[in-house]
Scaffold this active site. Structure first.
Site, PDB file in Angstrom:
ATOM      1  N   LYS A 204     -90.777 -47.114 -62.316  1.00 46.53           N
ATOM      2  CA  LYS A 204     -91.453 -47.799 -63.412  1.00 46.53           C
ATOM      3  C   LYS A 204     -91.463 -46.875 -64.625  1.00 46.53           C
ATOM      4  O   LYS A 204     -91.994 -45.767 -64.570  1.00 46.53           O
ATOM      5  CB  LYS A 204     -92.883 -48.162 -63.002  1.00 46.53           C
ATOM      6  CG  LYS A 204     -93.657 -48.822 -64.126  1.00 46.53           C
ATOM      7  CD  LYS A 204     -94.985 -49.372 -63.635  1.00 46.53           C
ATOM      8  CE  LYS A 204     -95.801 -49.892 -64.797  1.00 46.53           C
ATOM      9  NZ  LYS A 204     -97.110 -50.401 -64.366  1.00 46.53           N
ATOM     10  N   LYS A 257     -88.626 -51.474 -63.020  1.00 42.22           N
ATOM     11  CA  LYS A 257     -89.343 -52.129 -64.100  1.00 42.22           C
ATOM     12  C   LYS A 257     -89.323 -51.270 -65.358  1.00 42.22           C
ATOM     13  O   LYS A 257     -89.592 -50.076 -65.231  1.00 42.22           O
ATOM     14  CB  LYS A 257     -90.781 -52.344 -63.634  1.00 42.22           C
ATOM     15  CG  LYS A 257     -91.704 -52.905 -64.667  1.00 42.22           C
ATOM     16  CD  LYS A 257     -93.085 -52.970 -64.093  1.00 42.22           C
ATOM     17  CE  LYS A 257     -94.031 -53.463 -65.156  1.00 42.22           C
ATOM     18  NZ  LYS A 257     -95.394 -53.436 -64.713  1.00 42.22           N
TER      19      LYS A 257
HETATM   20  C1  PBG Z   1    -100.258 -51.922 -65.036  1.00 42.16           C
HETATM   21  C2  PBG Z   1     -99.087 -52.787 -65.323  1.00 42.16           C
HETATM   22  C3  PBG Z   1     -98.401 -52.951 -66.543  1.00 42.16           C
HETATM   23  C4  PBG Z   1     -97.462 -53.958 -66.330  1.00 42.16           C
HETATM   24  C5  PBG Z   1     -97.583 -54.372 -65.015  1.00 42.16           C
HETATM   25  N1  PBG Z   1     -98.580 -53.625 -64.403  1.00 42.16           N
HETATM   26  C6  PBG Z   1     -98.621 -52.307 -67.848  1.00 42.16           C
HETATM   27  C7  PBG Z   1     -98.463 -50.871 -67.967  1.00 42.16           C
HETATM   28  O1  PBG Z   1     -98.058 -50.171 -67.037  1.00 42.16           O
HETATM   29  O2  PBG Z   1     -98.764 -50.365 -69.036  1.00 42.16           O
HETATM   30  C8  PBG Z   1     -96.515 -54.519 -67.362  1.00 42.16           C
HETATM   31  C9  PBG Z   1     -96.008 -55.899 -67.114  1.00 42.16           C
HETATM   32  C10 PBG Z   1     -95.401 -56.550 -68.287  1.00 42.16           C
HETATM   33  O3  PBG Z   1     -95.255 -55.959 -69.370  1.00 42.16           O
HETATM   34  O4  PBG Z   1     -95.050 -57.724 -68.144  1.00 42.16           O
HETATM   35  N2  PBG Z   1    -100.041 -50.775 -64.330  1.00 42.16           N
END
Ligand code: PBG
Length: 332
Positions: A204, A257
């Protein structure tokens, strides 16, 4: 047609023969996206009486428990493979207490979803604390302002048990803490949920494309950013290391992601992962296509299908997308 091609003494390759009509193109298509490949991320918010539109994500909502159930039913009827639930609690504090409250909004909504659609699709729970902490970081902080990794692991283990108890069929840790998969596995097993798999957000990245999500989930950090725990967009090798660690710790599935700017990472992970690979078409990807389509600059439906196809082609088996329900209809 050039003379060179027409007069060649040997058979000249003509790839266009296989593009001559829709039936031929359909026959030779290598990649197909099916409704069951799609997972719909959804938001449920405590203390609202009507669903609230998310302005940066046209067509998406912060749901009430009722509107969530209705939207989940639509997704199930369309043949969508799964849901990913995010909760927005009424009360936030330093340690994100609402996240593992058995009567908290996520647990209540998970019970609703498990009862309503749990036999038709896979109900998953996003497991993080950023929507639940008053500072907006993904775990409790140390005095120096960094997230306390190991204290956060204890919190995650407890949240996982609460989510599984409420009916989550999968828990999906998205906080990028070291050791989170092992800690959650131990927490689930201790609580008797040995059969609940973990979908690890393994690779991520600290991405600008999460922008609209911060409005949707109300989890923007109050100070700093997430670069201390999410990955640097410059790094590919690091993604393979994160995946290998998560698999070694017991991840049953892994996620990359975002997706569109990271198709190379999806492809590399898909090549080497021994477990199913998911990818998340994040809020910013959704917003940029919706915004361009609204101006008439892109054909919206074709953009949806083409981007989802690119995810599959890169090797993702499950695709999280806010278009899941609509795309399931388009792809039939
Ligand atoms: C939280 C999380 C996020 C997303 C999914 N879980 C935001 C982040 O990490 O700042 C983003 C999902 C999206 O942008 O559609 N941990």
């Amino acid at each position: 047609m050039t003379d060179t091609v027409r007069d060649a003494a040997f058979p000249v390759a003509r790839p266009r023969r296989l593009r001559r009509g829709p039936a031929m193109r359909r026959l030779v298509a290598e990649t197909r996206v099916l409704p069951e490949n799609l997972v719909l991320p959804m938001f449920v918010k405590e203390g609202i009486t009507e669903r609230v539109p998310i302005s940066s994500m046209p067509g998406q909502f912060q749901h009430t428990r009722d509107s969530l159930r209705a939207a989940a039913l639509e997704a199930a009827e369309a043949g969508v493979g799964g849901l990913m639930l995010f909760g927005i609690p009424g009360h936030k504090d330093e340690r994100g207490s609402a996240a593992d409250d058995p009567d908290g909004i996520v647990q209540a909504a998970l019970r609703d979803l498990a009862a309503e659609v749990g036999d038709d699709l896979v109900v998953m729970a996003d497991l993080c604390l950023c929507e639940y902490t008053d500072h907006g970081h993904c775990g409790p902080l140390m005095a120096d302002g960094h997230v306390d990794n190991d204290l956060t692991l204890e919190r995650y283990a407890s949240v996982a048990a609460a989510q599984a108890q409420a009916g989550a069929a999968v828990v999906a840790p998205s906080g990028m803490m070291d050791g989170q998969v092992a800690a959650i596995r131990a927490g689930l097993d201790r609580a008797g949920h040995t059969g609940v798999p973990i979908l690890a957000y393994a690779a991520k990245y600290a991405s600008v494309f999460y922008g609209p999500f911060r409005e949707a989930a109300e989890g923007a950090p109050r100070f700093g950013d997430r670069s201390g725990y999410q990955q640097d967009p410059a790094n590919a090798r690091e993604a393979l290391r994160e995946v290998a660690l998560d698999v070694a710790e017991g991840a049953d599935m892994v996620m990359v992601k975002p997706g569109l700017a990271y198709l190379d990472i999806i492809a590399k992970v898909a090549d080497s992962s021994p477990v199913p690979v998911s990818a998340y078409q994040v809020s910013g990807e959704y917003a940029m296509i919706e915004a361009a389509a609204e101006r008439g600059w892109l054909d919206r439906e074709r953009a949806i299908v083409e981007t989802l196809t690119s995810y599959r082609r890169a090797g993702a088996e499950q695709i999280l997308t806010y278009w899941a329900t609509e795309a399931a209809h388009l792809l039939r």
